[in-house]
Design an enzyme around this catalytic site. Structure first.
Site, PDB file in Angstrom:
ATOM      1  N   HIS A  35       0.851  -1.191   0.000  1.00  0.00           N
ATOM      2  CA  HIS A  35       0.000   0.000   0.000  1.00  0.00           C
ATOM      3  C   HIS A  35       0.890   1.246   0.000  1.00  0.00           C
ATOM      4  O   HIS A  35       2.118   1.162   0.138  1.00  0.00           O
ATOM      5  CB  HIS A  35      -0.954   0.009   1.195  1.00  0.00           C
ATOM      6  N   HIS A  37       1.473   3.923   1.963  1.00  0.00           N
ATOM      7  CA  HIS A  37       1.983   4.672   3.097  1.00  0.00           C
ATOM      8  C   HIS A  37       3.507   4.660   2.989  1.00  0.00           C
ATOM      9  O   HIS A  37       4.107   3.640   2.636  1.00  0.00           O
ATOM     10  CB  HIS A  37       1.508   4.071   4.422  1.00  0.00           C
ATOM     11  N   ASP A  39       6.212   4.389   4.671  1.00  0.00           N
ATOM     12  CA  ASP A  39       7.146   3.406   5.224  1.00  0.00           C
ATOM     13  C   ASP A  39       7.128   2.094   4.455  1.00  0.00           C
ATOM     14  O   ASP A  39       7.908   1.185   4.762  1.00  0.00           O
ATOM     15  CB  ASP A  39       6.849   3.150   6.710  1.00  0.00           C
ATOM     16  N   HIS A  40       6.272   2.012   3.427  1.00  0.00           N
ATOM     17  CA  HIS A  40       6.200   0.792   2.630  1.00  0.00           C
ATOM     18  C   HIS A  40       6.662   0.982   1.188  1.00  0.00           C
ATOM     19  O   HIS A  40       6.777  -0.016   0.462  1.00  0.00           O
ATOM     20  CB  HIS A  40       4.772   0.242   2.645  1.00  0.00           C
ATOM     21  N   HIS A 114      -7.247  -1.817   5.970  1.00  0.00           N
ATOM     22  CA  HIS A 114      -6.418  -0.705   6.442  1.00  0.00           C
ATOM     23  C   HIS A 114      -7.103   0.609   6.073  1.00  0.00           C
ATOM     24  O   HIS A 114      -8.175   0.615   5.456  1.00  0.00           O
ATOM     25  CB  HIS A 114      -5.030  -0.813   5.822  1.00  0.00           C
ATOM     26  N   ASP A 184      -0.276  -4.177   6.837  1.00  0.00           N
ATOM     27  CA  ASP A 184      -0.972  -3.327   7.809  1.00  0.00           C
ATOM     28  C   ASP A 184      -2.478  -3.571   7.738  1.00  0.00           C
ATOM     29  O   ASP A 184      -3.106  -3.363   6.697  1.00  0.00           O
ATOM     30  CB  ASP A 184      -0.692  -1.856   7.507  1.00  0.00           C
ATOM     31  N   HIS A 242       6.326  -4.820  12.454  1.00  0.00           N
ATOM     32  CA  HIS A 242       5.678  -3.513  12.326  1.00  0.00           C
ATOM     33  C   HIS A 242       5.307  -2.949  13.696  1.00  0.00           C
ATOM     34  O   HIS A 242       4.189  -2.488  13.938  1.00  0.00           O
ATOM     35  CB  HIS A 242       4.435  -3.614  11.439  1.00  0.00           C
TER      36      HIS A 242
END
Length: 275
Positions: A35, A37, A39-40, A114, A184, A242
């Site tokens: 996805h 976000h 941090d990914h 999420h 997530d 995570h």
């Protein structure tokens, strides 16, 4: 191919960490982004560009939310970057789908719950059948043209009528393996049918159960909830990850989860876990 490295998510600094832990980008042919976000996926543009600067020629396949395509295109365009290798973008669907099906592995995506569209991934290593014992094959006079039949478990009858038993010239090959990456997500059993029977499940657990209200508010899970999913999925092993930066000691995550699912490990940066 066996020995190939699959990269799932690509946070900031990924290529630095790959260098630090000796992971070769030349072995990466498939990248999966769960996805959008940061941090990914914030490490993705730098990694893709570095591969080109270092002379990559092998194709690279990226499986990611459709919205990432114009972002990547814009980054490459403003830098006037022409990649040195074929680059293929495969948009993820809204639901579950088979993404890759090659001779050595199969990759499937499945939706999780999420704040934005997010997918988990199921990676299944295929078996190549029986493993040949070349010296034994030569000893019994088996021609190379028959090797594929041996891998399927068949015996071999020589011209002189002597029957060579398969177990004399082969041994057990690598068994099929299933690894589920549950990205997530809120606690949900919606994807249980997809990950059922996985050898190893990675499940996020951003919070401990004492902060379950925060997990719900921020669309994340707790260690206890991750363990419950592993138990319901009849998994063999659970990897937790995570973690919120508020926790300095990660052992309570393991302690909380193992009450429900005993074979649990807290994933540590740079560590290797056998599936």
């Amino acid at each position: 191919m066996y020995g190939e490295v699959l990269l799932i998510d690509c946070g900031e600094g990924t290529q630095i960490q790959m260098q630090r832990f000796g992971l070769k980008w030349r072995s990466v042919h498939h990248i999966f982004i769960s996805h959008l976000h940061g941090d990914h996926y914030f490490g993705l543009p730098g990694l893709i560009n570095s591969m080109s600067l270092l002379g990559r020629v092998a194709p690279l396949h990226l499986y990611a939310p459709a919205e990432l395509k114009p972002i990547m295109d814009a980054i490459l365009e403003v830098a006037d970057t022409v990649l040195s290798y074929p680059f293929y973008f495969h948009p993820l669907p809204e639901g579950s789908a088979l993404l890759v099906d090659d001779p050595s592995f199969r990759a499937t995506c499945f939706p999780v719950d999420h704040r934005i569209q997010c997918h988990g991934f199921l990676i299944e290593r295929k078996t190549k059948g029986r493993k040949l014992l070349p010296d034994k094959c030569t000893e019994f006079g088996i021609p190379a043209a028959y090797y594929d039949q041996l891998k399927l478990g068949n015996d071999y009858e020589r011209k002189d009528g002597f029957l060579v038993k398969n177990e004399w010239v082969t041994e057990d090959g690598p068994s099929p393996k299933k690894y589920a990456y549950c990205a997530d997500t809120l606690f949900t059993d919606s994807f249980l049918p997809v990950i059922q029977g996985a050898d190893t499940i990675y499940h996020e657990c951003t919070y401990l159960e004492a902060d379950a209200d925060k997990a719900v508010a921020r669309f994340h899970s707790t260690a206890k909830q991750a363990a419950e999913i592993a138990k319901r999925a009849n998994a063999k092993q659970l990897l937790l990850g995570h973690f919120s930066s508020k926790y300095k000691d990660l052992d309570p995550f393991r302690q909380e989860a193992e009450v429900i699912f005993p074979n649990v490990q807290v994933s540590i940066e740079g560590s290797v876990y056998e599936i």
